[in-house]
Enzyme design. Structure first.
Site, PDB file in Angstrom:
ATOM      1  N   ARG A 167       0.888  -1.180  -0.011  1.00  0.00           N
ATOM      2  CA  ARG A 167      -0.002  -0.100   0.129  1.00  0.00           C
ATOM      3  C   ARG A 167       0.894   1.210   0.241  1.00  0.00           C
ATOM      4  NH1 ARG A 167      -1.697   0.127   6.648  1.00  0.00           N
ATOM      5  NH2 ARG A 167       0.049   1.421   6.896  1.00  0.00           N
ATOM      6  N   ASP A 181       5.977  -7.358   1.549  1.00  0.00           N
ATOM      7  CA  ASP A 181       5.396  -6.722   2.491  1.00  0.00           C
ATOM      8  C   ASP A 181       5.028  -7.633   3.691  1.00  0.00           C
ATOM      9  OD1 ASP A 181       3.362  -4.818   4.135  1.00  0.00           O
ATOM     10  OD2 ASP A 181       3.770  -3.610   2.494  1.00  0.00           O
ATOM     11  N   VAL A 191      11.167  -6.751   6.874  1.00  0.00           N
ATOM     12  CA  VAL A 191      12.620  -6.091   6.671  1.00  0.00           C
ATOM     13  C   VAL A 191      13.277  -6.299   7.882  1.00  0.00           C
ATOM     14  CG1 VAL A 191      11.850  -4.809   4.964  1.00  0.00           C
ATOM     15  CG2 VAL A 191      11.893  -3.674   7.279  1.00  0.00           C
ATOM     16  N   TYR A 230      11.981   8.524  14.488  1.00  0.00           N
ATOM     17  CA  TYR A 230      11.875   8.819  12.975  1.00  0.00           C
ATOM     18  C   TYR A 230      12.638   9.438  12.431  1.00  0.00           C
ATOM     19  CZ  TYR A 230       9.008   8.927   8.473  1.00  0.00           C
ATOM     20  OH  TYR A 230       8.665   8.963   7.178  1.00  0.00           O
ATOM     21  N   LYS A 269      15.779   8.212   9.719  1.00  0.00           N
ATOM     22  CA  LYS A 269      15.765   8.851   8.222  1.00  0.00           C
ATOM     23  C   LYS A 269      17.148   9.471   8.023  1.00  0.00           C
ATOM     24  CE  LYS A 269      11.819   6.888   6.973  1.00  0.00           C
ATOM     25  NZ  LYS A 269      11.715   6.048   5.996  1.00  0.00           N
ATOM     26  N   THR A 284      -0.803   9.153   2.454  1.00  0.00           N
ATOM     27  CA  THR A 284      -0.721   7.828   2.584  1.00  0.00           C
ATOM     28  C   THR A 284      -1.415   7.532   3.902  1.00  0.00           C
ATOM     29  OG1 THR A 284       1.212   7.445   3.592  1.00  0.00           O
ATOM     30  CG2 THR A 284       1.340   7.683   1.273  1.00  0.00           C
ATOM     31  N   THR A 287      -0.594  22.132   5.614  1.00  0.00           N
ATOM     32  CA  THR A 287       0.506  22.260   4.551  1.00  0.00           C
ATOM     33  C   THR A 287       0.848  23.793   4.277  1.00  0.00           C
ATOM     34  OG1 THR A 287      -1.714  23.048   3.230  1.00  0.00           O
ATOM     35  CG2 THR A 287      -0.842  20.780   2.753  1.00  0.00           C
TER      36      THR A 287
HETATM   37  P1  NAP Z   1       2.160   3.030   4.799  1.00  0.00           P
HETATM   38  O1  NAP Z   1       1.181   3.667   3.974  1.00  0.00           O
HETATM   39  O2  NAP Z   1       2.307   2.848   6.195  1.00  0.00           O
HETATM   40  O3  NAP Z   1       3.105   1.621   4.237  1.00  0.00           O
HETATM   41  C1  NAP Z   1       4.146   1.006   4.607  1.00  0.00           C
HETATM   42  C2  NAP Z   1       4.277  -0.370   4.411  1.00  0.00           C
HETATM   43  O4  NAP Z   1       5.429  -0.854   4.922  1.00  0.00           O
HETATM   44  C3  NAP Z   1       2.972  -0.820   5.042  1.00  0.00           C
HETATM   45  O5  NAP Z   1       2.181  -1.806   4.280  1.00  0.00           O
HETATM   46  C4  NAP Z   1       3.512  -1.457   6.283  1.00  0.00           C
HETATM   47  O6  NAP Z   1       2.747  -2.414   6.720  1.00  0.00           O
HETATM   48  C5  NAP Z   1       4.834  -1.929   5.527  1.00  0.00           C
HETATM   49  N1  NAP Z   1       5.782  -2.297   6.789  1.00  0.00           N
HETATM   50  C6  NAP Z   1       5.722  -1.964   8.283  1.00  0.00           C
HETATM   51  N2  NAP Z   1       6.843  -2.561   8.908  1.00  0.00           N
HETATM   52  C7  NAP Z   1       7.247  -3.418   7.813  1.00  0.00           C
HETATM   53  C8  NAP Z   1       8.347  -4.506   8.061  1.00  0.00           C
HETATM   54  N3  NAP Z   1       8.868  -4.685   9.208  1.00  0.00           N
HETATM   55  N4  NAP Z   1       8.513  -5.150   6.979  1.00  0.00           N
HETATM   56  C9  NAP Z   1       7.946  -4.867   5.736  1.00  0.00           C
HETATM   57  N5  NAP Z   1       7.081  -3.986   5.549  1.00  0.00           N
HETATM   58  C10 NAP Z   1       6.636  -3.383   6.523  1.00  0.00           C
HETATM   59  O7  NAP Z   1       3.492   4.053   4.743  1.00  0.00           O
HETATM   60  P2  NAP Z   1       3.905   5.163   3.479  1.00  0.00           P
HETATM   61  O8  NAP Z   1       3.415   6.543   3.865  1.00  0.00           O
HETATM   62  O9  NAP Z   1       3.698   4.601   2.262  1.00  0.00           O
HETATM   63  O10 NAP Z   1       5.382   5.212   3.655  1.00  0.00           O
HETATM   64  C11 NAP Z   1       6.430   4.504   2.980  1.00  0.00           C
HETATM   65  C12 NAP Z   1       7.865   5.057   3.176  1.00  0.00           C
HETATM   66  O11 NAP Z   1       7.822   6.517   2.780  1.00  0.00           O
HETATM   67  C13 NAP Z   1       8.225   5.050   4.697  1.00  0.00           C
HETATM   68  O12 NAP Z   1       9.687   4.549   4.677  1.00  0.00           O
HETATM   69  C14 NAP Z   1       8.087   6.387   5.409  1.00  0.00           C
HETATM   70  O13 NAP Z   1       8.810   6.676   6.205  1.00  0.00           O
HETATM   71  C15 NAP Z   1       8.494   7.114   3.989  1.00  0.00           C
HETATM   72  N6  NAP Z   1       7.753   8.355   4.268  1.00  0.00           N
HETATM   73  C16 NAP Z   1       6.659   8.709   3.766  1.00  0.00           C
HETATM   74  C17 NAP Z   1       6.040   9.863   4.113  1.00  0.00           C
HETATM   75  C18 NAP Z   1       4.765  10.210   3.727  1.00  0.00           C
HETATM   76  O14 NAP Z   1       4.292  11.426   4.189  1.00  0.00           O
HETATM   77  N7  NAP Z   1       3.653   9.336   3.717  1.00  0.00           N
HETATM   78  C19 NAP Z   1       6.921  10.914   3.974  1.00  0.00           C
HETATM   79  C20 NAP Z   1       8.377  10.778   3.723  1.00  0.00           C
HETATM   80  C21 NAP Z   1       8.811   9.507   3.951  1.00  0.00           C
HETATM   81  P3  NAP Z   1       1.945  -2.418   8.384  1.00  0.00           P
HETATM   82  O15 NAP Z   1       0.546  -1.651   8.081  1.00  0.00           O
HETATM   83  O16 NAP Z   1       1.886  -3.583   8.816  1.00  0.00           O
HETATM   84  O17 NAP Z   1       2.990  -1.331   9.045  1.00  0.00           O
END
Ligand code: NAP
Length: 255
Positions: A16, A37, A61, A152, A156, A187, A198
Site C-alpha cells: 500500500r 510486505d 525487513v 523517525y 531517516k 498515505t 500544508t
Molecule cells: P504506509 O502507508 O504505512 O506503508 C508502509 C508499508 O510498509 C505498510 O504496508 C506497512 O505494513 C509495511 N511495513 C511496516 N513494517 C514493515 C516491516 N517490518 N517489513 C516490511 N514491511 C513493513 O507508509 P507510506 O506513507 O507509504 O511510507 C512509505 C515510506 O515512505 C516509509 O519509509 C516512510 O517513512 C516514507 N515516507 C513517507 C512519507 C509520507 O508522508 N507518507 C513522507 C516521507 C517519507 P503495516 O501496515 O503492517 O505497518
C-alpha cells in the site's frame, strides 16, 4: 522500448501507500516487480491486480532470513535482481522525554536496520547481474528535525548516511545507491499521525504517492546512470527554507 524494460525490482512495504505506487510505476515502465510486505492479503491482491509482471513475497525487513528468501524469490521468478527499493517504514510519535524505549528500538529496527539488511542481502544478486540501483526511501525528516518524531528523524538521517557509505563501497560493482526524501505524501502512514498542515509547503498541498513513484522510476533506470550517493527531494519545496509570514501570499503586502 520502456524505461525499465528487462529490469527486475524488489520493493519493500509495497502492499500500500508509497511502496505500492512505486511498484505500479515500475511495472508500467516495463519492470518485473517483487512486491514485498508484511500485509500478505493486501500484497497478494495488489500483485494479482498488476498481473504477470508482479509477484508477492512476504518480507519483514527486520528478519535476515526473510531477506534471503525474498532475493531468492526474485531470482527464481524473474532470473535476476537489478533494483532494490527500501521503502518499508513506520512512525512513532512522542517527545524524547516520553518516548518509550521499545518504540525507539522498533523504529530504528524497521527504518534503518531494515535498510542495512536489505542492502546486504541484495549485493550478491546485483553483483551477478552486473550492477544495479538501490533506492532508499528516507524523508524530509532525513533533512530536517521535527518535534515529536525523534526516532523517525534519527532513522531517516541514518538512512541518508548509510546511503552515502553504501554508494562509496558499491560503486566498484556498478551498484548505485541513492536516497529519496518525500515530504508530506497522502498515505495511510501520514494520515495516521497528527493532522498535517500544508502551511509550511510552498506548493501548498500534500504530495501524491505516484509523484514519488515517478522519481524512483528515474533512479531505477539507466537515465540516472551518473547519480550515486545523492539525495533526491520530492516535498513541494518544504525543505527549501522557511516561509516568512506576511510575505507568503498574493496580498499587496507581499509584493
Ligand atoms: P504506509 O502507508 O504505512 O506503508 C508502509 C508499508 O510498509 C505498510 O504496508 C506497512 O505494513 C509495511 N511495513 C511496516 N513494517 C514493515 C516491516 N517490518 N517489513 C516490511 N514491511 C513493513 O507508509 P507510506 O506513507 O507509504 O511510507 C512509505 C515510506 O515512505 C516509509 O519509509 C516512510 O517513512 C516514507 N515516507 C513517507 C512519507 C509520507 O508522508 N507518507 C513522507 C516521507 C517519507 P503495516 O501496515 O503492517 O505497518
Amino acid at each position: 522500448m520502456s524505461r525499465l524494460d528487462g529490469k527486475v525490482a524488489l520493493v519493500t512495504g509495497a502492499a500500500r501507500g508509497i511502496g505500492a505506487a512505486i511498484a505500479k510505476a515500475m511495472a508500467e515502465a516495463g519492470a518485473n516487480v517483487l512486491i514485498a510486505d508484511v500485509l500478505d492479503d493486501e500484497g497478494q491482491a495488489f500483485a494479482e491486480a498488476i498481473g504477470s509482471a508482479a509477484r508477492y513475497v512476504h518480507l519483514d525487513v527486520t528478519k535476515p532470513t526473510d531477506w534471503q528468501k525474498a532475493v531468492e524469490s526474485a531470482v527464481q521468478a524473474f532470473g535476476k535482481l537489478n533494483v532494490l527499493v527500501n521503502n518499508a517504514g513506520i512512525s512513532t510519535y512522542g517527545l524524547i522525554e516520553h518516548l518509550d524505549d521499545h518504540d525507539w528500538e522498533k523504529t530504528l529496527a524497521v527504518n534503518l536496520s531494515g535498510v542495512f539488511r536489505g542492502i546486504k542481502a541484495a549485493i550478491p544478486a546485483m553483483r551477478s547481474a552486473g550492477g544495479g540501483s538501490i533506492v532508499n526511501i528516507s524523508s524530509a525528516a532525513g533533512m530536517l528535525g521535527y518535534t515529536g518524531l525523534p526516532a523517525y528523524v534519527a532513522s531517516k538521517f541514518g538512512v541518508r548516511g548509510l546511503t552515502k557509505a553504501a554508494a562509496l563501497e558499491l560503486a566498484r560493482d556498478g551498484i548505485r545507491v541513492n536516497s529519496v526524501h518525500p515530504g508530506f505524501i497522502r498515505t495511510p502512514l501520514s494520515m495516521a499521525g497528527p493532522a498535517p498542515s500544508t502551511d509550511a509547503i510552498p506548493l501548498r498541498r500534500m504530495g501524491e504517492p505516484a509523484e514519488v513513484g515517478n522519481l524512483v522510476v528515474y533512479l531505477a533506470s539507466d537515465e540516472s546512470a551518473f547519480s550515486t550517493g545523492s539525495e533526491f527531494i520530492v516535498d513541494g519545496g518544504q525543505t527549501a527554507g522557511a516561509i516568512v509570514w506576511g510575505f507568503d501570499d498574493d496580498s499587496d503586502a507581499a509584493r
